[in-house]
Structures are given as C-alpha cells and as structure tokens.
Design a protein around this motif. Structure first.
Motif, PDB file in Angstrom:
ATOM      1  N   VAL A 165       0.556  -1.159   0.052  1.00  0.00           N
ATOM      2  CA  VAL A 165      -0.016  -0.102  -0.134  1.00  0.00           C
ATOM      3  C   VAL A 165       0.780   1.405  -0.089  1.00  0.00           C
ATOM      4  N   GLY A 166       0.734   2.222  -0.899  1.00  0.00           N
ATOM      5  CA  GLY A 166       1.281   3.600  -0.787  1.00  0.00           C
ATOM      6  C   GLY A 166       2.471   3.544  -1.571  1.00  0.00           C
ATOM      7  N   ASP A 167       2.687   2.661  -2.441  1.00  0.00           N
ATOM      8  CA  ASP A 167       4.138   2.682  -3.211  1.00  0.00           C
ATOM      9  C   ASP A 167       3.983   3.520  -4.476  1.00  0.00           C
ATOM     10  N   ASP A 168       2.523   3.970  -4.512  1.00  0.00           N
ATOM     11  CA  ASP A 168       2.322   4.621  -5.758  1.00  0.00           C
ATOM     12  C   ASP A 168       2.302   5.998  -5.505  1.00  0.00           C
ATOM     13  N   LYS A 169       2.545   6.322  -4.284  1.00  0.00           N
ATOM     14  CA  LYS A 169       2.279   7.755  -3.997  1.00  0.00           C
ATOM     15  C   LYS A 169       3.690   8.517  -3.414  1.00  0.00           C
ATOM     16  N   LEU A 170       3.643   9.842  -3.458  1.00  0.00           N
ATOM     17  CA  LEU A 170       4.868  10.440  -2.951  1.00  0.00           C
ATOM     18  C   LEU A 170       6.104  10.344  -3.857  1.00  0.00           C
ATOM     19  N   SER A 171       6.576   9.100  -4.369  1.00  0.00           N
ATOM     20  CA  SER A 171       8.044   9.068  -4.987  1.00  0.00           C
ATOM     21  C   SER A 171       7.508   7.917  -6.074  1.00  0.00           C
ATOM     22  N   SER A 172       7.804   8.389  -7.110  1.00  0.00           N
ATOM     23  CA  SER A 172       8.015   7.395  -8.387  1.00  0.00           C
ATOM     24  C   SER A 172       8.909   6.235  -8.050  1.00  0.00           C
ATOM     25  N   GLU A 173      10.015   6.305  -7.339  1.00  0.00           N
ATOM     26  CA  GLU A 173      10.864   5.299  -7.261  1.00  0.00           C
ATOM     27  C   GLU A 173      10.558   4.185  -6.318  1.00  0.00           C
ATOM     28  N   LEU A 174       9.441   4.330  -5.722  1.00  0.00           N
ATOM     29  CA  LEU A 174       9.037   3.332  -4.489  1.00  0.00           C
ATOM     30  C   LEU A 174       8.709   2.105  -5.439  1.00  0.00           C
ATOM     31  N   LYS A 175       7.813   1.994  -6.236  1.00  0.00           N
ATOM     32  CA  LYS A 175       7.375   0.704  -6.722  1.00  0.00           C
ATOM     33  C   LYS A 175       8.348   0.075  -7.365  1.00  0.00           C
ATOM     34  N   PRO A 176       9.104   0.704  -8.331  1.00  0.00           N
ATOM     35  CA  PRO A 176      10.311  -0.047  -9.156  1.00  0.00           C
ATOM     36  C   PRO A 176      11.028  -0.430  -8.062  1.00  0.00           C
ATOM     37  N   ILE A 177      11.794  -0.011  -6.845  1.00  0.00           N
ATOM     38  CA  ILE A 177      12.518  -0.668  -5.827  1.00  0.00           C
ATOM     39  C   ILE A 177      11.947  -1.995  -5.165  1.00  0.00           C
ATOM     40  N   LYS A 184       9.668 -13.255  -4.523  1.00  0.00           N
ATOM     41  CA  LYS A 184       8.698 -13.817  -5.524  1.00  0.00           C
ATOM     42  C   LYS A 184       7.172 -13.926  -4.965  1.00  0.00           C
ATOM     43  N   LEU A 185       6.831 -13.129  -3.836  1.00  0.00           N
ATOM     44  CA  LEU A 185       5.376 -12.916  -3.609  1.00  0.00           C
ATOM     45  C   LEU A 185       4.515 -12.415  -4.583  1.00  0.00           C
ATOM     46  N   VAL A 186       3.158 -12.549  -4.607  1.00  0.00           N
ATOM     47  CA  VAL A 186       2.315 -11.793  -5.309  1.00  0.00           C
ATOM     48  C   VAL A 186       1.900 -10.506  -4.580  1.00  0.00           C
ATOM     49  N   LEU A 187       2.432  -9.453  -5.089  1.00  0.00           N
ATOM     50  CA  LEU A 187       2.231  -8.201  -4.481  1.00  0.00           C
ATOM     51  C   LEU A 187       0.713  -7.563  -5.039  1.00  0.00           C
ATOM     52  N   ASP A 188       0.048  -7.616  -4.084  1.00  0.00           N
ATOM     53  CA  ASP A 188      -1.440  -7.191  -4.335  1.00  0.00           C
ATOM     54  C   ASP A 188      -1.555  -5.690  -3.894  1.00  0.00           C
ATOM     55  N   TYR A 189      -2.066  -4.906  -5.131  1.00  0.00           N
ATOM     56  CA  TYR A 189      -2.340  -3.424  -4.864  1.00  0.00           C
ATOM     57  C   TYR A 189      -3.641  -3.025  -4.733  1.00  0.00           C
ATOM     58  N   LYS A 190      -4.510  -4.112  -4.545  1.00  0.00           N
ATOM     59  CA  LYS A 190      -5.910  -3.525  -4.134  1.00  0.00           C
ATOM     60  C   LYS A 190      -6.073  -2.311  -3.327  1.00  0.00           C
ATOM     61  N   PHE A 191      -5.166  -2.237  -2.007  1.00  0.00           N
ATOM     62  CA  PHE A 191      -5.677  -0.982  -1.483  1.00  0.00           C
ATOM     63  C   PHE A 191      -5.159   0.170  -1.848  1.00  0.00           C
ATOM     64  N   ASN A 192      -4.410   0.326  -3.057  1.00  0.00           N
ATOM     65  CA  ASN A 192      -3.888   1.492  -3.409  1.00  0.00           C
ATOM     66  C   ASN A 192      -5.336   2.272  -4.241  1.00  0.00           C
ATOM     67  N   ASP A 193      -6.276   1.568  -4.563  1.00  0.00           N
ATOM     68  CA  ASP A 193      -7.347   2.039  -5.154  1.00  0.00           C
ATOM     69  C   ASP A 193      -8.013   3.449  -4.176  1.00  0.00           C
ATOM     70  N   PRO A 194      -7.796   4.462  -5.057  1.00  0.00           N
ATOM     71  CA  PRO A 194      -8.510   5.784  -4.073  1.00  0.00           C
ATOM     72  C   PRO A 194      -9.655   5.487  -3.704  1.00  0.00           C
ATOM     73  N   LYS A 195     -10.739   4.475  -4.245  1.00  0.00           N
ATOM     74  CA  LYS A 195     -12.220   4.433  -3.760  1.00  0.00           C
ATOM     75  C   LYS A 195     -12.442   3.208  -3.036  1.00  0.00           C
ATOM     76  N   ASP A 196     -10.938   2.628  -2.238  1.00  0.00           N
ATOM     77  CA  ASP A 196     -10.905   1.624  -1.309  1.00  0.00           C
ATOM     78  C   ASP A 196     -11.780   2.195   0.122  1.00  0.00           C
ATOM     79  N   PRO A 197     -12.982   1.358   0.106  1.00  0.00           N
ATOM     80  CA  PRO A 197     -13.957   1.869   1.177  1.00  0.00           C
ATOM     81  C   PRO A 197     -13.426   1.709   2.644  1.00  0.00           C
ATOM     82  N   ASN A 198     -12.190   0.628   2.660  1.00  0.00           N
ATOM     83  CA  ASN A 198     -11.683   0.584   4.126  1.00  0.00           C
ATOM     84  C   ASN A 198     -10.645   1.846   4.230  1.00  0.00           C
TER      85      ASN A 198
END
Length: 237
Positions: free
Chosen positions: A128-140, A150-164
């Motif tokens: 969560v949050g790797d798409d915010k503040l720095s463009s270098e977070l997600k690539p790292i 080699k985990l599955v990285l799930d970005y479900k909670f990056n959705d701005p409409k996340d009700p939680n």
C-alpha cells in the motif's frame, strides 16, 4: 494515558546525515471484560518483523557490511487509539524529516485475508502507498521482490475508492503527511479474528510471515544503500 515509542538505530557509513525508518505498532486492545486481546497478527507479526530486521542489519554492520544510511527501527504505541505514537513522533521527530528517504511500515503480516478468493492466497502481501509521493518506490519494491521473495504483490488497497481507506489507517500515514515516501505491508485480515481475543499466535502462518518480512528487509537494504535519497516527486493525496 501515557505510553512510549521504542527506538533503536543502526548507524550508517558514508551517508550518516540520511535515514531510513522501519516501523510497526506494538499496542493492541489490551484486556476487556477479563479477556486478553493477544494481537498476535495485529501487530505482533509486525513488531517481530522489525526486530528481526534490526538484528540482520546489526549483524551486517558487525561484519563490516552495514548500511550507508542510518536505519531507525521504531515500534510505536497508541496506533489502536488513533495513530497516537506515530503522530507524536511526526510532530516531535528525533531525525530531520527531510532527510528520511522512506518509512517502511508493517501492520499485520502473519495471517491471510479470508475475503481474498482469487489468486494465490498463501504467497501474497498487500503493498500500500508505493504509488504515492515517490515514483521510485514501486520499482525498488518490485525489483526486490522479483529477485528475492517472489510474492504476489497485491495493490488492491491503492485504489482511491477503497472503502476501508487502508492507506490512512496505520502509522505510515503520519510520515506520508510530512512528505516522507512510504510503503505499508499488510495481510488484509479485516474479518476473521481482527480486533478479537482470538487473534492468537497459533494462527500465525510463520513461513509466510518470514517471507513477507524478508521482502521488507531486501527493500530496506536497497533503500539504505542506494546512491541517492528517494525522489519526492508526487504530491500528497
């Protein structure tokens, strides 16, 4: 109420004026009506992860292979009451916030999401949050995962409409609102035993907990040793 944050750091080598922070919260619900709320996943799993990483970084330094930046390992209190400990720290920091390359926050990495019905349910973590503040977070983050865990990285909670509104609900947010790039690691266990006395150690998936903590470690290692501090090139949302 009175409580404490617990801080310890591993000193860097040639970039001692810069910091990486790794956080988790160690409080839970306490005792209610005579019942103990153990908080094994929330957030015993995170505090264990922070301690294991601190030990690994300290061992590396003792062997002459320590990080270039200082790495601050901090467990905060009062998260369950409203992010109190991290809020206090963000307003009274012990290190300059503009010299913090990132905060990696761990809040629940020991269980699985009972609502996650698609994909691999035993080899994932919500990032969560790797798409915010720095463009270098997600690539790292993704490079560390592809190389090591080699985990599955799930970005479900990056959705701005996340009700939680998960992005706003753990201690990393008090760093983000100060402009510090963050990544939040989370298993999604919002149903089942969340905030119940049944969140007990026997239900932790220890191999999965370790693998998730290793992802955070490898991400932290890259951030602590790369040449430049992370860019802050995306406005706070």
């Amino acid at each position: 109420l009175s409580s404490s944050n617990v801080l310890g750091y591993v000193e860097g080598s040639d970039k001692k004026d810069e910091w990486l922070i790794v956080t988790s919260h160690y409080d839970h619900e306490g005792i209610k009506n005579g019942q103990i709320y153990y908080g094994a996943d929330d957030d015993g799993s995170g505090t264990v992860g922070v301690l294991e990483m601190a030990e690994a970084f300290a061992k590396a330094k003792a062997e002459g292979k320590g990080p270039r930046r200082n790495v601050l390992f901090m467990t905060v209190s009062g998260e369950e009451k409203g992010l109190w400990g991290s809020e206090y720290y963000s307003e009274h920091p012990t290190v300059p916030m503009d010299k913090v390359t990132a905060d990696l926050n761990i809040d629940m990495i020991g269980r699985t999401d009972t609502e996650r019905t698609s994909g691999d349910t035993l080899n994932y973590v919500y990032v969560v949050g790797d798409d915010k503040l720095s463009s270098e977070l997600k690539p790292i983050s993704e490079a560390a995962n592809n190389k090591h865990t080699k985990l599955v990285l799930d970005y479900k909670f990056n959705d701005p409409k996340d009700p939680n509104r998960i992005y706003y609900r753990s201690d990393h947010y008090n760093f983000a609102r100060k402009g510090v790039p963050i990544i939040f690691y989370y298993d999604g266990m919002l149903k089942a035993d969340y905030h119940q006395p049944t969140d007990t150690p026997d239900k932790i998936n220890y191999p999965l907990l370790a693998k998730r903590a290793q992802l955070v470690f490898h991400t932290a290692w890259e951030m602590a040793n790369r040449d430049a501090q992370l860019k802050r090139d995306i406005p706070l949302q």
